[in-house]
Design an enzyme around this catalytic site. Structure first.
Site, PDB file in Angstrom:
ATOM      1  N   HIS A 237     -58.666 -40.293  -1.697  1.00  0.00           N
ATOM      2  CA  HIS A 237     -59.194 -41.507  -2.303  1.00  0.00           C
ATOM      3  C   HIS A 237     -60.040 -40.752  -3.450  1.00  0.00           C
ATOM      4  O   HIS A 237     -61.033 -39.829  -3.019  1.00  0.00           O
ATOM      5  CB  HIS A 237     -60.152 -42.188  -1.342  1.00  0.00           C
ATOM      6  CG  HIS A 237     -59.404 -42.938  -0.383  1.00  0.00           C
ATOM      7  ND1 HIS A 237     -59.653 -43.073   1.039  1.00  0.00           N
ATOM      8  CD2 HIS A 237     -58.145 -43.527  -0.230  1.00  0.00           C
ATOM      9  CE1 HIS A 237     -58.886 -43.884   1.696  1.00  0.00           C
ATOM     10  NE2 HIS A 237     -58.034 -44.125   0.847  1.00  0.00           N
ATOM     11  N   GLU A 240     -64.091 -40.371  -3.679  1.00  0.00           N
ATOM     12  CA  GLU A 240     -64.767 -39.746  -2.413  1.00  0.00           C
ATOM     13  C   GLU A 240     -64.715 -38.282  -2.963  1.00  0.00           C
ATOM     14  O   GLU A 240     -64.204 -37.568  -2.442  1.00  0.00           O
ATOM     15  CB  GLU A 240     -64.130 -40.021  -1.204  1.00  0.00           C
ATOM     16  CG  GLU A 240     -64.050 -41.414  -0.832  1.00  0.00           C
ATOM     17  CD  GLU A 240     -63.223 -41.776   0.235  1.00  0.00           C
ATOM     18  OE1 GLU A 240     -62.701 -40.831   1.135  1.00  0.00           O
ATOM     19  OE2 GLU A 240     -62.847 -42.804   0.623  1.00  0.00           O
ATOM     20  N   HIS A 336     -62.725 -36.646   3.885  1.00  0.00           N
ATOM     21  CA  HIS A 336     -63.206 -37.892   3.045  1.00  0.00           C
ATOM     22  C   HIS A 336     -64.497 -38.250   2.895  1.00  0.00           C
ATOM     23  O   HIS A 336     -65.384 -37.460   3.558  1.00  0.00           O
ATOM     24  CB  HIS A 336     -62.792 -39.387   4.081  1.00  0.00           C
ATOM     25  CG  HIS A 336     -61.177 -39.501   4.002  1.00  0.00           C
ATOM     26  ND1 HIS A 336     -60.659 -40.651   3.525  1.00  0.00           N
ATOM     27  CD2 HIS A 336     -60.141 -38.820   4.759  1.00  0.00           C
ATOM     28  CE1 HIS A 336     -59.302 -40.487   3.600  1.00  0.00           C
ATOM     29  NE2 HIS A 336     -59.129 -39.753   4.440  1.00  0.00           N
ATOM     30  N   GLU A 408     -65.479 -37.323   8.058  1.00  0.00           N
ATOM     31  CA  GLU A 408     -66.209 -38.157   6.803  1.00  0.00           C
ATOM     32  C   GLU A 408     -67.617 -37.722   6.539  1.00  0.00           C
ATOM     33  O   GLU A 408     -68.378 -37.605   7.634  1.00  0.00           O
ATOM     34  CB  GLU A 408     -66.264 -39.756   7.547  1.00  0.00           C
ATOM     35  CG  GLU A 408     -64.937 -40.278   7.524  1.00  0.00           C
ATOM     36  CD  GLU A 408     -64.468 -41.079   6.492  1.00  0.00           C
ATOM     37  OE1 GLU A 408     -65.112 -41.171   5.582  1.00  0.00           O
ATOM     38  OE2 GLU A 408     -63.346 -41.742   6.834  1.00  0.00           O
TER      39      GLU A 408
END
Length: 529
Positions: A237, A240, A336, A408
């Protein structure tokens, strides 16, 4: 199109790599409404911004209102601030990106937008007041100030970092090509290990690697043909960006001369894709590639015409896991950034298999011991239907491995402070250190953690046991076709699990103490921090 829009007082521009700003509308003397671009070939995914402002004056307060954001909640409501950068302050005073903004709020506004499904969706606003930080220059009206959602990390930054490592760490670092993207850009594939087949040696933990402090240790080396693979990916992504800073810290540590890095390279072959979506990064998308595809929802059936990086990476994983009888993939980690939670945490895959549930929680617990920013309470191991096509779930199901995760990092920070690039790099370093705890021939730490999770001690260590518990068959599968690899693994999975449980009892204890042991372990680790 992301063009430069001029107003009477300020002018705005985003015509540079990763830039994103669609319109700037002056609605007051020092107030501007801002509209961001949706992802390429998409009508959605509006969150990332990165643009230049010309004409800012010191001691003057400005208000910016972002009007077309999509998420129902944001860390802005918990104190997150965007970032500003002044090239003159950086070159003359060494001042980098600074957090700016006061009176920040995030709320539902009266506007709507059309989605990819041709439905109407609500829009949300982020509103803030800011002024130039101290020592940021306003002397040159042609000198821009840059405004960003998070610390930028561009495709050019990546290629520069990889070139530096390639020239200085040739003994353990190799860069090759995974594939070309839809935009014709290279998607690099990195291999990190000790490439020498010579008998390697361990080093003293407190000393750097050098010829004078090496000593022989039978546990310090595995021949290349016997090393397990760890696959790590990042930046699927584009918005990010903190995931790239974590990846940068991981690459720096894995190629360093530290004792743990040296030992890791003697035991593991790392296959790393540091930027899975180069095109999206270049054009300033938040989530998608040039085809308007969220690549992290295409792992189940990747299409070479719309998601080539996922297609070729998945093919590589199947080839590694299906051909090398002694070189199975041990772990898969996808890095992420998270826009609505704090700290650092992991998502795993527990899908009702009691024999492997504790294994799934093992690496997050090892991370909790290593990383001061890690939150074990924020980890989640359940798989929802919406996540069935994402990387960690698809890899876990297809390759039958318990160590498949999304890690994350908050785009904001912890409960008390914002994260800086140095924090993200330390997260990447600590991820590598937790992997060393997992593969270390001395399995004392692994046994301690598994006992705290309610699992009986194992005789031969996690490396041998986890693959049998997950159904890896014996024998050389090199003669099988690539497409047959996963069905064969699944076919033998149940019988091997039954054998393993009967032999060494590597299952979660069915006793009331199981939960209390786990919580005690968590409290003990947090008290150390």
């Amino acid at each position: 199109a992301k063009n430069r829009y001029e107003t009477k007082t300020l002018s705005f521009g985003s015509q540079f790599e990763s830039g994103n700003l669609s319109q700037a509308i002056r609605i007051g003397e020092f107030e501007y409404d801002l509209l961001l671009s949706s992802d390429t070939n998409s009508m959605c995914h509006v969150q990332w911004f990165y643009f230049a402002i010309y004409g800012l004056k010191r001691r003057r307060k400005y208000r910016f209102n972002f009007l077309n954001l999509e998420k129902q909640d944001s860390l802005y409501n918990l104190g997150m601030q965007p970032l500003m950068f002044c090239p003159l302050a950086a070159s003359e005073l060494g001042i980098g990106w600074k957090r700016v903004g006061t009176d920040i709020s995030y709320y539902l506004n009266p506007f709507t937008k059309v989605t990819n499904e041709r439905k109407r969706a609500s829009c949300y606003s982020a509103s803030m007041i800011f002024k130039l930080p101290d020592r940021f220059s306003d002397d040159n009206p042609n000198s821009p100030h840059f405004f960003s959602y998070c610390y930028p990390y561009t495709y050019r930054n990546l290629m520069t970092d990889l070139a530096n490592l390639q020239s200085s760490r040739k003994h353990c670092f190799k860069k090759s090509l995974l594939c070309k993207t839809l935009g014709g850009n290279d998607c690099p594939l990195i291999t990190i290990t000790n490439f020498s087949e010579t008998k390697a040696v361990n080093i003293r933990e407190e000393e750097p690697c050098s010829e004078t402090n090496l000593f022989d240790d039978d546990l310090s080396f595995l021949p290349v043909s016997q090393r397990r693979y760890v696959v790590i990916t990042s930046r699927v992504h584009p918005g990010e960006t903190n995931a790239s800073w974590m990846m940068r810290g991981l690459l720096k540590f894995l190629t360093s001369d530290s004792a743990e890095a040296f030992s890791l390279r003697n035991h593991v072959i790392f296959k790393i894709v540091p930027m899975l979506n180069p095109d999206g990064v270049i054009v300033g998308n938040y989530r998608c590639n040039l085809a308007g595809v969220d690549l992290n929802r295409k792992w189940s059936k990747p299409d070479i015409s719309t998601s080539p990086t996922i297609y070729y990476l998945k093919r590589l994983l199947l080839k590694i896991h299906g051909v090398a009888s002694n070189q199975k993939i041990l772990a898969f980690i996808d890095m992420h950034g998270h826009s609505r939670k704090r700290s650092l945490f992991m998502y795993g895959c527990q899908e009702g298999k009691k024999s492997t549930e504790a294994y799934v929680e093992l690496l997050p617990n090892l991370m909790n011991r290593r990383c001061e920013y890690f939150s074990l309470e924020s980890c989640n191991y359940k798989v929802t239907k919406a996540k069935s096509s994402c990387g960690r779930v698809s890899v876990s199901r297809k390759l039958k491995i318990p160590f498949s995760y999304t890690i994350e990092a908050s785009l904001c920070g912890s409960d008390t402070y914002h994260f800086h690039t140095s924090h993200f790099e330390r997260m990447g370093r600590d991820t590598a250190k937790a992997i060393w705890d997992l593969v270390n021939p001395n399995q004392d730490i692994v046994k301690e953690v598994l006992q705290s999770l309610g699992v009986a001690e194992m005789e031969n260590g996690i490396i041998e046991d986890d693959m049998e518990a997950c159904g890896q068959q014996n024998g050389n599968p090199s003669s099988r076709r690539e497409a047959d690899v996963c069905p064969d693994v699944q076919k033998h999975s149940r019988s091997n699990q039954v054998q393993k449980v009967g032999k060494k009892k590597t299952i979660r204890k069915a006793c009331p103490q199981s939960k209390s042991n786990s919580s005690t372990f968590v409290k003990r680790r947090h008290s150390k921090k």
